[in-house]
Design an enzyme around this catalytic site. Structure first.
Site, PDB file in Angstrom:
ATOM      1  N   GLU A 102       0.933  -1.119  -0.020  1.00 41.66           N
ATOM      2  CA  GLU A 102      -0.055  -0.037   0.206  1.00 41.66           C
ATOM      3  C   GLU A 102       0.808   1.303  -0.143  1.00 41.66           C
ATOM      4  OE1 GLU A 102      -3.484   2.166   2.641  1.00 41.66           O
ATOM      5  OE2 GLU A 102      -2.207   0.639   3.547  1.00 41.66           O
ATOM      6  N   LYS A 117      -9.686   2.797  -3.643  1.00 42.00           N
ATOM      7  CA  LYS A 117     -10.295   2.599  -2.433  1.00 42.00           C
ATOM      8  C   LYS A 117     -11.593   2.817  -1.753  1.00 42.00           C
ATOM      9  CE  LYS A 117      -8.570   1.644   2.602  1.00 42.00           C
ATOM     10  NZ  LYS A 117      -7.216   2.025   3.337  1.00 42.00           N
ATOM     11  N   CYS A 175      -5.700  -2.431   2.486  1.00 42.87           N
ATOM     12  CA  CYS A 175      -5.683  -2.294   4.007  1.00 42.87           C
ATOM     13  C   CYS A 175      -6.843  -2.452   4.629  1.00 42.87           C
ATOM     14  CB  CYS A 175      -4.901  -0.998   4.411  1.00 42.87           C
ATOM     15  SG  CYS A 175      -4.317  -0.840   5.967  1.00 42.87           S
TER      16      CYS A 175
END
Length: 513
Positions: free
Chosen positions: A267, A327, A379
């Site tokens: 990430e 995301k 994440c």
């Protein structure tokens, strides 16, 4: 219903201790039976209590639970948010207190409205309330899906229920199991009926778990993978002076692995907007194409350089195909600041670098490569079981043909140091494998970088806090699961049946005799 002051204080202390036992059921200790004991003690402490006293007991229970279970947020507030120790302690305790209100409400509602039900009705109502609070904790403005009791079963006897009903279904199973245990041991002599109920219910759970993991298994080849773990210092990451050393280090680590089916950086591995490093991305794409690799990296995305306030936490896939993923589930205060007009500028913690991301579109699909369909999760997203299941189900028609699937998650848990937080996060990734019957490829900045199979078992992993690479063969074995196919619809049906059962229970008890 009056209680002596001394009696009440002992109950509050007991609730605090019972709550503190609960997180020990999760990683890294994994003493899963303590979750049952904790819930059982909470149930017994609430017996015969007035609703106001019950709320205080619930708050104490929640404070013990979250105080032990998520105190690691102090690390990010103090170490990386530059808050002084007293301020960091205050903010951590405030966050814990806010979450503890959930259990205060559960306890209050249980005693305020549950008393009209029979014992079996109270058991159902309490379990549904617990599940409702889990869902509220996940999908409301709180958006913190942590320490759900179902995660305690990762690698344990009842894990297979997650393949049927997801982690929330495990919650709905385990809470009644704990209550039956409480009722069995509530008196000086064992309550034989409750103990029999506990044993029968446990056997049913074991049967359901076996059914959950016994779905059809298909071996659909394998991927050669190379996961780069750079161990970048978070204090240096967004300092422009360290950009070249960080990127050069990543390139050096990757050099020997071009030619693998999949090469993965973690990430935000590249500490710059994608629009600022076109030269680097073009070079990486060329290397991937020439070597026959698919290359994936985390990087902030700014699709329109003119729109400086709109950017996304993202993943880029480079090589023969070039695709972005943005995301969807952002970390509160880490990637966006709720009510930012109120909080921005108060302290450094509310002005962390890269804390104004825009959430990605919910209609996004995953990454289709020559050999597999990869379900992306950046994440925090791996904590949202419905999101992973939804992205997985979209692959059924991707490209017009079925391909083997794997969950690909990249992360940077450096924010939480050596605490339990990253280990709890890793446990969630294992549960996503159990739920969907799919392998998980997990690339991180400083650990835990790992390959996880379709049962949630670790195939291989690298140690934390070292600069290293994990290279190996990732079997694309996948397992049919009810949850993977239908998501939370079966659980919703079960909950509806239980609600109707409660209504019938209340009606029968209210009829004149």
């Amino acid at each position: 219903m009056k209680q002596s002051s001394q009696s009440s204080w002992w109950r509050y202390l007991g609730a605090l201790i019972a709550g503190a036992l609960y997180p020990l059921a999760f990683a890294p200790l994994n003493w899963w039976f303590l979750a049952l004991i904790s819930i059982a003690a909470f149930w017994l402490l609430l017996k015969q209590q007035a609703s106001r006293c019950a709320a205080k007991i619930g708050f104490c229970y929640g404070f013990g639970l979250f105080g032990v279970g998520i105190s690691w947020v102090y690390v990010s507030i103090n170490t990386f948010g530059n808050a002084s120790p007293p301020l960091a302690v205050f903010l951590t305790l405030l966050f814990i207190a806010i979450l503890s209100l959930l259990f205060a409400f559960l306890a209050w509602a249980h005693r305020r409205f549950g008393a009209k039900f029979s014992l079996s009705g109270q058991l159902i109502a309490f379990s549904l309330l617990w599940l409702a609070l889990d869902l509220f904790q996940s999908y409301s403005f709180i958006s913190f899906p942590w320490l759900f009791v179902g995660y305690s079963q990762t690698g344990q006897a009842f894990a297979g229920i997650g393949s049927l009903l997801g982690v929330h279904g495990l919650t709905l199973y385990l809470v009644p199991l704990a209550i039956l245990l409480a009722e069995a041991l509530a008196n000086r002599r064992i309550n034989s009926a409750a103990m029999l109920g506990f044993i029968v219910y446990a056997v049913i759970g074991l049967g359901l778990s076996w059914w959950g993991i016994s779905g059809k298994i298909e071996q659909k080849g394998a991927l050669t993978v190379a996961l780069v773990q750079p161990n970048t210092d978070q204090h240096q990451k967004w300092n422009p002076e360290y950009f070249a050393p960080i990127v050069n280090g990543l390139l050096q680590q990757t050099e020997n692995y071009w030619g693998a089916d999949l090469v993965v950086w973690p990430e935000a591995a590249i500490p710059a907007m994608d629009s600022q490093v076109d030269f680097l991305l073009d070079d990486l794409s060329t290397k991937a194409q020439e070597s026959g690799s698919t290359f994936i990296t985390g990087i902030p995305l700014r699709p329109d350089p003119e729109a400086s306030q709109i950017y996304y936490a993202g993943i880029k896939m480079l090589g023969q195909q070039q695709v972005d993923y943005r995301k969807q589930q952002l970390v509160p205060f880490g990637e966006y600041v709720p009510m930012q007009s109120l909080f921005r500028g108060l302290i450094d913690f509310f002005d962390l670098p890269m804390s104004s991301f825009t959430p990605g579109d919910a209609k996004q699909s995953g990454f289709e490569t020559d050999k597999a369909y990869l379900i992306p999760a950046i994440c925090y997203e791996i904590a949202f079981s419905n999101l992973i299941q939804r992205l997985s189900s979209k692959s059924e028609t991707a490209g017009g043909k079925a391909k083997p699937k794997a969950i690909l998650t990249i992360s940077n848990d450096t924010w939480f140091g050596t605490s339990w937080g990253p280990l709890q996060h890793f446990q969630m990734a294992q549960m996503r494998a159990i739920e969907n019957g799919l392998p998980v490829i997990r690339g991180t900045n400083n650990g835990i970088t790992a390959l996880i199979n379709h049962y949630g078992q670790v195939i291989d992993q690298e140690p934390r806090f070292v600069t290293t690479e994990l290279a190996g063969l990732m079997p694309l074995t996948q397992r049919y699961t009810i949850f993977g196919q239908f998501g939370y619809w079966p659980l919703a049906v079960i909950c509806l049946i239980l609600v109707l059962t409660l209504g019938l229970n209340s009606f029968l008890r209210s009829r004149p005799r």
